[in-house]
Design a protein around this motif. Sequence first.
Motif, PDB file in Angstrom:
ATOM      1  N   GLN A 102       0.941  -1.097  -0.068  1.00  0.00           N
ATOM      2  CA  GLN A 102       0.219   0.103   0.027  1.00  0.00           C
ATOM      3  C   GLN A 102       0.985   1.320   0.056  1.00  0.00           C
ATOM      4  O   GLN A 102       1.792   1.169   0.492  1.00  0.00           O
ATOM      5  CB  GLN A 102      -0.761  -0.085   1.340  1.00  0.00           C
ATOM      6  N   LEU A 160       0.723   4.717   1.640  1.00  0.00           N
ATOM      7  CA  LEU A 160      -0.433   5.109   2.717  1.00  0.00           C
ATOM      8  C   LEU A 160      -0.405   6.795   2.650  1.00  0.00           C
ATOM      9  O   LEU A 160       0.884   7.481   2.771  1.00  0.00           O
ATOM     10  CB  LEU A 160       0.046   4.941   4.113  1.00  0.00           C
ATOM     11  N   LEU A 179      -2.459   8.967   4.654  1.00  0.00           N
ATOM     12  CA  LEU A 179      -3.038   9.128   5.770  1.00  0.00           C
ATOM     13  C   LEU A 179      -2.712  10.365   6.548  1.00  0.00           C
ATOM     14  O   LEU A 179      -1.551  10.525   6.689  1.00  0.00           O
ATOM     15  CB  LEU A 179      -3.162   7.871   6.649  1.00  0.00           C
ATOM     16  N   ARG A 200      -8.212   2.308  -2.672  1.00  0.00           N
ATOM     17  CA  ARG A 200      -7.429   1.012  -1.906  1.00  0.00           C
ATOM     18  C   ARG A 200      -7.589  -0.228  -2.700  1.00  0.00           C
ATOM     19  O   ARG A 200      -6.407  -0.880  -2.556  1.00  0.00           O
ATOM     20  CB  ARG A 200      -8.112   1.057  -0.656  1.00  0.00           C
ATOM     21  N   VAL A 227      -4.080   4.419  -0.037  1.00  0.00           N
ATOM     22  CA  VAL A 227      -4.892   4.549   1.184  1.00  0.00           C
ATOM     23  C   VAL A 227      -5.153   6.022   1.524  1.00  0.00           C
ATOM     24  O   VAL A 227      -4.211   6.781   2.170  1.00  0.00           O
ATOM     25  CB  VAL A 227      -4.524   3.657   2.185  1.00  0.00           C
ATOM     26  N   VAL A 228      -6.426   6.514   1.355  1.00  0.00           N
ATOM     27  CA  VAL A 228      -6.727   7.952   1.916  1.00  0.00           C
ATOM     28  C   VAL A 228      -7.812   7.746   3.010  1.00  0.00           C
ATOM     29  O   VAL A 228      -8.286   6.577   3.144  1.00  0.00           O
ATOM     30  CB  VAL A 228      -6.936   8.758   0.742  1.00  0.00           C
TER      31      VAL A 228
END
Lengths: 388, 388
Positions: free
Chosen positions: B5, B7, B9, B317, B323-324
């Motif tokens: 992934q 990321l 975030l 995703r 990945v948000v």
Amino acid sequence: MTDKQILLLPGPTPVPPQVALAMARPAINHRGPEFKALWAEVTSGLKDVFQTRAEVVILTASGTGGMEAAVANLISPGEKVLVVTIGAFGERFVQICRAFNVEAEVVAFPYGQAADPEVIAERLAADTGHEIKAILVQHNETSTGVLNDIQAISRARGDHPALLIVDSISGLAAADLPMDAWHIDVVIAGSQKAFMLPPGLTMLAVGERAWQAAEKCSNQRFYLDIKKARNSGLKGQTPFTPAVPLLYGLQESLRLLKAETLAGSYARHALMRDMVRAGVRALGLKLLADEAIASPAVTAVCVPEGMKPADIINPLRERFGVVVAGGQGAVKDQVFRIGHLGYVSFNAILAGLAALEAVLADAGVPVTRGAAVAAASTILSESEAVDK
Amino acid sequence: MTDKQILLLPGPTPVPPQVALAMARPAINHRGPEFKALWAEVTSGLKDVFQTRAEVVILTASGTGGMEAAVANLISPGEKVLVVTIGAFGERFVQICRAFNVEAEVVAFPYGQAADPEVIAERLAADTGHEIKAILVQHNETSTGVLNDIQAISRARGDHPALLIVDSISGLAAADLPMDAWHIDVVIAGSQKAFMLPPGLTMLAVGERAWQAAEKCSNQRFYLDIKKARNSGLKGQTPFTPAVPLLYGLQESLRLLKAETLAGSYARHALMRDMVRAGVRALGLKLLADEAIASPAVTAVCVPEGMKPADIINPLRERFGVVVAGGQGAVKDQVFRIGHLGYVSFNAILAGLAALEAVLADAGVPVTRGAAVAAASTILSESEAVDK
């Protein structure tokens, strides 16, 4: 090379390499599906270790945070609890009660002794008005190396409606504690003990009667709110950002414990205890706790006349890289503590005892070099129950 | 391979490999000399990042635990504070105040806007009796991607004696916040943001006036007691077992930040913000926050008419491993959030924007494939201030 240490502490325990690797996994979204799957596995696995069908909550905090959560979520200001103390962590329960305006009636037993269930039974029988809302007690008292008889304490409660809240931070998975079978309402655990993880998580199994108490409790909490934790947990989340690496580590350590079986883990810890006690006795040192109540997680050893704990602890660390703990509370200056829980190996115990022999001999204590190791290795050879 | 992934975030951030390795070091005794040396280095390094000479405490908890610690240690029940809210984490301060019987007077600004220092100045000027004991405010509001002007808020306080308590959990090390120069009394930080660590630690820098308030504060706390933490810290210990691996990781991440310099970290975060905003704008999407108040840590993007956040978040995703985060609070259904703090790389942002283009195009949104990446990479090429 004494920085290559042998840790014989009552927590933190050494961490198995597969757990350390699991903890080094890349970060994930704690609000995403990967986390949800992880959460489902660890909460289910924890219920097996707690031997319960009760809901389990996991908080990002060390064990004291779990102890505080039990008080702040279940006991309202002004309510009375019975705190059964046999050492420093019982006293910590008293401090937490005072900080949260809970009236702590203390039933204290001397350091090195276990709680007498008869005394508890008598006190509860006299409480005909049911003013006592809960009994707070340690399963394994880390400061003295004493294991309380929780089953007998639960029986001593009889029909009294008080909740039984058990701090098993250093006990769970090292000694049997079947929560449901023994009618325990709350069990508190910590990551850095028999779970073989670093510190940073506390886990609480909370039974139905305790959840009812939580509904009515007016005490103050926010970060350590177990209802918030339960409600988020049922959706596969946590109310606040969790320590994800520790949860990956927990997943791995639960798999290790499952493969070993709980009975296997209890037998392994009991064997480590027996090795340590036999070894220490062979050196002529006195043990703080009697055989019948001796903890499978940690052994408190009385220092020889004329010595201070540091006279033993420091050379063990500096010359041999063997790390043991000092005393706590009332016996701070009288004992040192050998931890034997979690990912401590049998050969670590033998090496630790060999170092102890040398340190004592060099300090002029009349010991027979080799005697402690011989006694412990004999115990190890004679044991059959444990997968070595 | 979408389990590999990217990321993006607003925390947890990816963890640098050298930090992950540091965290996998063997366990140590948290009451021993190795810990004391570690503690000395991290507390000293933290003071540099907080830009303060104030004492720093480190608690084993996530950021919300730090927010609770600020309230429970500094404000007594019944006392009044001014909570300046611009989003969900401001609202969390209000909830914490209520849980601890602190009267929270709320000065609320709409989601997406920054606090107006004039409004705060007027309210404080009217408080001639000095009933307001503290101002609680976010530096960087994670739910909206808005940066408050803390220097202006500090000036707005003027001679009013209220403490200025700043939640900079997602701001510190991403945006400048010179605590002493701006006369801030308390700054709260968290491990999983610009410090590039997993979650599990909250750090508070506590100034002299705040320590005086702590002496008089009658609110309830035990596990999160900052006076206990300070007193143990001065001896190179913690009152309760700390999350040692995170402290090893913090030692490493502080070394990384020191090598980069704070100015370098701020410039890197600003550049990531500018790349994300230019890219999103090139796709015709609206940004929640205006340019002047845009966070260097996280950008909230309004979803196109007729779409829900999940319509973007899930395919990002599932198809691209990007990945948000979703929305929070009042804008939960209107925005998704792209995090760009900590150990997020420039190429991760380019890849994330490329995936966003594809997801929108496939959903029938009229976008030019390549436009977002072109805009962001142009910004990157034109920047000179940042070590790429």
